[in-house]
Design a protein around this motif. Structure first.
Motif, PDB file in Angstrom:
ATOM      1  N   THR B  26    -100.859  98.015  -4.461  1.00 42.95           N
ATOM      2  CA  THR B  26     -99.844  97.404  -3.770  1.00 42.95           C
ATOM      3  C   THR B  26     -99.245  98.474  -2.726  1.00 42.95           C
ATOM      4  O   THR B  26     -98.877  98.065  -1.633  1.00 42.95           O
ATOM      5  CB  THR B  26     -98.873  96.768  -4.793  1.00 42.95           C
ATOM      6  OG1 THR B  26     -99.682  95.748  -5.363  1.00 42.95           O
ATOM      7  CG2 THR B  26     -97.916  95.801  -3.709  1.00 42.95           C
ATOM      8  N   THR B  54     -98.764  93.009  -9.624  1.00 40.11           N
ATOM      9  CA  THR B  54     -99.499  92.048  -9.057  1.00 40.11           C
ATOM     10  C   THR B  54     -99.960  91.137  -9.990  1.00 40.11           C
ATOM     11  O   THR B  54    -100.553  91.305 -11.066  1.00 40.11           O
ATOM     12  CB  THR B  54    -100.926  92.714  -8.045  1.00 40.11           C
ATOM     13  OG1 THR B  54    -100.127  93.487  -7.315  1.00 40.11           O
ATOM     14  CG2 THR B  54    -101.431  91.751  -7.461  1.00 40.11           C
ATOM     15  N   ASP B  58    -102.361  90.772  -3.297  1.00 40.32           N
ATOM     16  CA  ASP B  58    -101.705  91.027  -1.903  1.00 40.32           C
ATOM     17  C   ASP B  58    -102.477  90.802  -0.984  1.00 40.32           C
ATOM     18  O   ASP B  58    -103.927  91.162  -1.315  1.00 40.32           O
ATOM     19  CB  ASP B  58    -101.030  92.472  -1.884  1.00 40.32           C
ATOM     20  CG  ASP B  58    -100.374  92.946  -3.067  1.00 40.32           C
ATOM     21  OD1 ASP B  58     -99.111  92.506  -3.215  1.00 40.32           O
ATOM     22  OD2 ASP B  58    -100.761  93.580  -3.692  1.00 40.32           O
TER      23      ASP B  58
HETATM   24 MG   LIG Z   1    -100.192  95.524  -7.233  1.00 44.98          MG
END
Ligand SMILES: [Mg+2]
Ligand SMILES: Nc1nc2c(ncn2[C@@H]2O[C@H](COP(=O)(O)OP(=O)(O)OP(=O)(O)O)[C@@H](O)[C@H]2O)c(=O)[nH]1
Lengths: 146, 208
Positions: B26, B54, B58
């Motif tokens: 990320t 996450t 993303d």
């Molecule tokens: Mg992540």
């Protein structure tokens, strides 16, 4: 595998999307492949981030399909989110494509579904020729790294 | 799969950042998002647990300019790295054209990196894709924590653990500081576009 969309394909697809939009007053339709790529959009989507919407829709659809499988269903047939003024309706067309219809209170889910049902067979035939019509190119041996 | 739109002369490709939980996937996307100018990138969409780990992915869409008359659009995704999110990782991998494997340089993560790479190979294989042929780049992340630091794995060890069989391009980096982030992105984009344009050469006579 790679997917190739020609001008001719797109004008055929848009012909069917136009039919739905004009006969149902939906304000826009997106055609998305199940990996999240936008194939085409029709109607008034100017102020929406359509690429993010495509990625989220495919993920949402994929997750829902997995939930259906866990419950012993092949796939849920009706996927619909209702907001205060905006609504969105998801329809699978064949194995590869999702139709996302955005509409407001000027029309109804019933009418939208009817109009989509009327074209889904024809639209599906066009899509089959894109996704399964042997148009993906034979690449021979995959390149190996040294 | 790359998506070639002859009506708009546009090619869309999907690149997935893969790797163990907490390795910095990320953070890579956030750095790219912050550095690119607004005309060539879209919004960054993150489905996560309160702005942290996450949960699903993303997503960031970039326009990389023209190659052979085609607009190249890449869509970057990250997977959730935590082990129990395997089902969502598989969904994100659908239709992938290239992978960045982000490895965590911390010693304590050595086993996690290897397990994650094996998991990637398995999930690709389930889709009929071989990890040996798909465009792939490895990033050794968190190098800012200090080469001399005994907490970090030396690059040679990481190479041996993760890249001795694959022999793909690899970059040391720090997603937090931004070093190596664009080198990684540039290399994977190059490999993916090369892969795709080889295919275009075969078809553009046929369909244009
Ligand atoms: Mg992540
Ligand atoms: N020192 C340092 N910290 C980093 C670096 N990259 C990421 N981090 C930190 O590591 C933590 C996890 O980073 P993320 O980018 O969220 O990790 P992820 O791979 O997306 O993790 P999951 O979403 O759980 O799979 C955060 O606190 C980051 O700030 C780096 O290069 N150096």
């Amino acid at each position: 595998m790679n997917i190739i969309v020609t001008k001719e394909d797109l004008s055929k697809i848009n012909f069917y999307l136009n039919k739905v939009v004009s006969a149902s007053l939906a304000h826009s339709i997106l055609l998305i492949d199940r990996s999240g790529q936008l194939i085409t959009q029709y109607g008034n989507t100017l102020d929406i981030d359509v690429l993010s919407l495509s990625a989220l829709t495919a993920a949402n659809f994929g997750a829902t399909a997995e939930i259906a499988k866990m419950l012993g269903e092949e796939e849920f047939t009706l996927l619909f989110h209702k907001g205060r003024s905006e609504n969105v309706y998801f329809t699978a067309i064949g194995d590869h494509v999702i139709l996302v219809t955005l509409f407001d209170d000027r029309t109804s889910l019933g009418l939208i579904r009817l109009r989509i049902n009327q074209i889904s067979g024809d639209l599906s035939n066009v899509l089959v020729s894109i996704f399964e019509g042997g148009r993906t190119v034979p690449l021979g041996e995959p390149e190996r790294r040294s | 799969m790359p998506f070639i739109n002859f009506s708009k002369d546009e090619i869309q490709c999907k690149i997935v950042y893969y790797g163990a939980g907490f390795c910095g996937k990320t953070t890579n996307l956030q750095y790219v998002f912050n550095q690119m100018n607004e005309e060539s990138r879209g919004k960054m969409v993150s489905i996560d647990t309160r702005g942290d780990r996450t949960l699903f992915f993303d997503f960031l869409s970039l326009n990389l300019g023209k190659i052979r008359g085609f607009d190249i659009r890449v869509q970057l995704y990250t997977v959730p790295g935590q082990v129990h999110y395997d089902a969502t990782r598989k969904l994100v991998l659908k239709g992938v054209d290239g992978v960045v494997f982000v490895a965590d340089s911390l010693k304590v993560q050595r086993k996690k990196n290897i397990e994650s790479l094996i998991n990637l190979a398995k999930n690709l294989a389930e889709k009929g894709v071989s990890i040996r042929t798909i465009p792939l780049v490895i990033q050794y992340n968190k190098r800012d924590l200090g080469e001399t630091d005994s907490e970090l794995l030396p690059l040679e060890v990481l190479e041996k653990d993760l890249n001795s069989m694959l022999k793909v391009p690899s970059f040391p980096g720090s997603a937090l500081k931004g070093t190596g982030v664009f080198e990684t992105l540039r290399e994977i984009s190059k490999l993916v576009v090369k892969d795709v344009s080889r295919k275009i050469m075969l078809v553009d006579q046929q369909f244009k």
